[in-house]
Design an enzyme around this catalytic site. Structure first.
Site, PDB file in Angstrom:
ATOM      1  N   GLN A 215     116.006 -39.150  62.378  1.00  0.00           N
ATOM      2  CA  GLN A 215     116.215 -37.715  62.532  1.00  0.00           C
ATOM      3  C   GLN A 215     117.437 -37.527  63.425  1.00  0.00           C
ATOM      4  OE1 GLN A 215     113.453 -35.445  60.991  1.00  0.00           O
ATOM      5  NE2 GLN A 215     113.671 -37.442  59.983  1.00  0.00           N
ATOM      6  N   GLY A 256     108.719 -27.272  62.784  1.00  0.00           N
ATOM      7  CA  GLY A 256     109.113 -28.517  62.153  1.00  0.00           C
ATOM      8  C   GLY A 256     110.625 -28.683  62.062  1.00  0.00           C
ATOM      9  N   HIS A 257     111.026 -29.882  61.658  1.00  0.00           N
ATOM     10  CA  HIS A 257     112.464 -30.194  61.598  1.00  0.00           C
ATOM     11  C   HIS A 257     113.170 -29.330  60.556  1.00  0.00           C
ATOM     12  CE1 HIS A 257     111.759 -33.732  58.519  1.00  0.00           C
ATOM     13  NE2 HIS A 257     111.387 -32.569  58.036  1.00  0.00           N
ATOM     14  N   ASN A 258     114.407 -28.991  60.858  1.00  0.00           N
ATOM     15  CA  ASN A 258     115.298 -28.207  59.990  1.00  0.00           C
ATOM     16  C   ASN A 258     114.901 -26.740  59.863  1.00  0.00           C
ATOM     17  OD1 ASN A 258     116.576 -30.658  59.491  1.00  0.00           O
ATOM     18  ND2 ASN A 258     115.623 -30.946  57.494  1.00  0.00           N
ATOM     19  N   SER A 276     111.960 -27.265  57.312  1.00  0.00           N
ATOM     20  CA  SER A 276     112.930 -26.514  56.504  1.00  0.00           C
ATOM     21  C   SER A 276     112.461 -25.115  56.135  1.00  0.00           C
ATOM     22  CB  SER A 276     113.298 -27.294  55.233  1.00  0.00           C
ATOM     23  OG  SER A 276     113.887 -28.530  55.569  1.00  0.00           O
TER      24      SER A 276
END
Length: 353
Positions: A215, A256-258, A276
């Protein structure tokens, strides 16, 4: 044993000052120099206290209050008892918040346990870190190599600021929080125990096992954001996780990521955003909402508590339920289901009496 005062009353205000700060209107003939020396709930307020009310559930408490001054909306003005001065405001809660901020400034954000500027004994600041004048670092805090922190920021005990992290001015970094791979703006409040910039949950799955995907993105937190205790914001995988200016995130929230969160959103406790997800500006998510990944919630949309969102939500919409749908349809389905359950086993045409 003396009872401690955790948030001291910073200043006494007269009725005229309260009206001016809050934008409310005092009745004619009221002595504007009369003072308030405290703020309390309707039930416990006394003649020197300020209270407020803007919810029909508390009509009885308003009628019985002994507060010296009470901020109310026009529709409740005639319910204020004779011994209490009425301060009419179109937005009582906002007016009350302004007064609270003036009288209890120490309650607005986590502060240094020593209430003194500088690096305290027991703190660890790497030689290559850059701290502007007026930064406060409490005992046990760790500032990593190359980190930069702006003037007026407080880093509380046992917070860990990772390498190369940038934190703006007049921020508050709560005790025991950790920040890495992040760029943080001005006047940001991060409450105790928050985790910012750790790995996103990224794995290339296969029948032979799951391969970890590095990441390599960052977390970007813009000005005036507030992040609650024990919330987590994962860094991006190959792009950044972004939280827009003025957004308020409650305790125990997972980002969460993004994810990209717009300006002035409100995210209540125990909500989770899968990777995302995109929230456009002024979105409100109630408590325990779950969002699937790779979807968009439009500008100004509102999602009811405990809803599960599996698809995009249009701007301005109100959704609820599991799976989430337009609120009116959700309410109709719930009512129909109750009727069907209540009538189960009854013969057609049987008396309902």
């Amino acid at each position: 044993m003396a009872e401690p005062v955790f948030f001291p009353f910073a200043t006494s205000l007269d009725f005229g000052e309260v009206a001016s700060i809050s934008g409310g209107t005092l009745p004619e003939g009221v002595e504007s120099t009369r003072r308030i020396d405290g703020i309390a709930a309707l039930e416990t307020a006394g003649p020197a206290d300020l209270a407020y009310m803007d919810n029909p559930k508390y009509t009885d408490a308003l009628a019985a209050t002994k507060a010296g001054l009470c901020i109310v909306s026009p529709r409740f003005a005639d319910r204020v008892p004779a011994g209490t001065v009425t301060l009419v405001s179109p937005a009582p809660y906002h007016a009350f918040a302004k007064i609270m901020a003036r009288c209890f400034p120490s309650a607005l954000k986590p502060e240094s346990i020593f209430a003194s500027q500088g690096v305290a004994p027991g703190a660890i600041v790497h030689a290559t870190a850059v701290l502007e004048a007026g930064v406060t670092v409490d005992p046990g805090a760790v500032i990593g190599p190359g980190a930069e922190i702006g003037a007026g920021t407080v880093v509380a005990s046992h917070a860990v600021i990772g390498p190369q992290v940038r934190i703006g001015r007049n921020c508050s970094i709560g005790a025991g929080s950790t920040i890495q791979a992040s760029l943080i703006g001005n006047r940001v409040i991060i409450h105790p125990g928050a985790r910012i910039g750790q790995d996103g949950f990224g794995f290339a799955m296969s029948p032979k096992g799951h391969m970890k995907v590095p990441q390599i993105g960052r977390v970007i937190i813009q000005d005036d954001v507030e992040i609650g205790a024990n919330s987590t914001v994962d860094r991006g995988a190959s792009r950044d996780t972004v939280i827009g200016e003025g957004t308020k995130i409650d305790n125990l929230v997972q980002i969460g990521h993004n994810c990209v969160i717009g300006r002035h959103c409100v995210i209540c406790a125990q909500t989770g955003l899968a990777g995302s997800s995109t929230l456009e500006d002024f979105v409100v998510l109630g408590g325990q909402v779950g969002l699937a990944g790779h979807l968009t919630i439009g500008v100004g949309a509102q999602i009811a508590a405990q809803s599960g969102v599996a698809g995009d939500v249009p701007r301005g919409a109100r959704y609820g339920g599991y799976p989430a749908q337009p609120a009116l349809g959700w309410a109709r389905e719930t009512a129909l289901l109750k009727t069907l359950v209540a009538n189960r086993g009854k013969k057609p045409g049987a008396s309902q009496g």
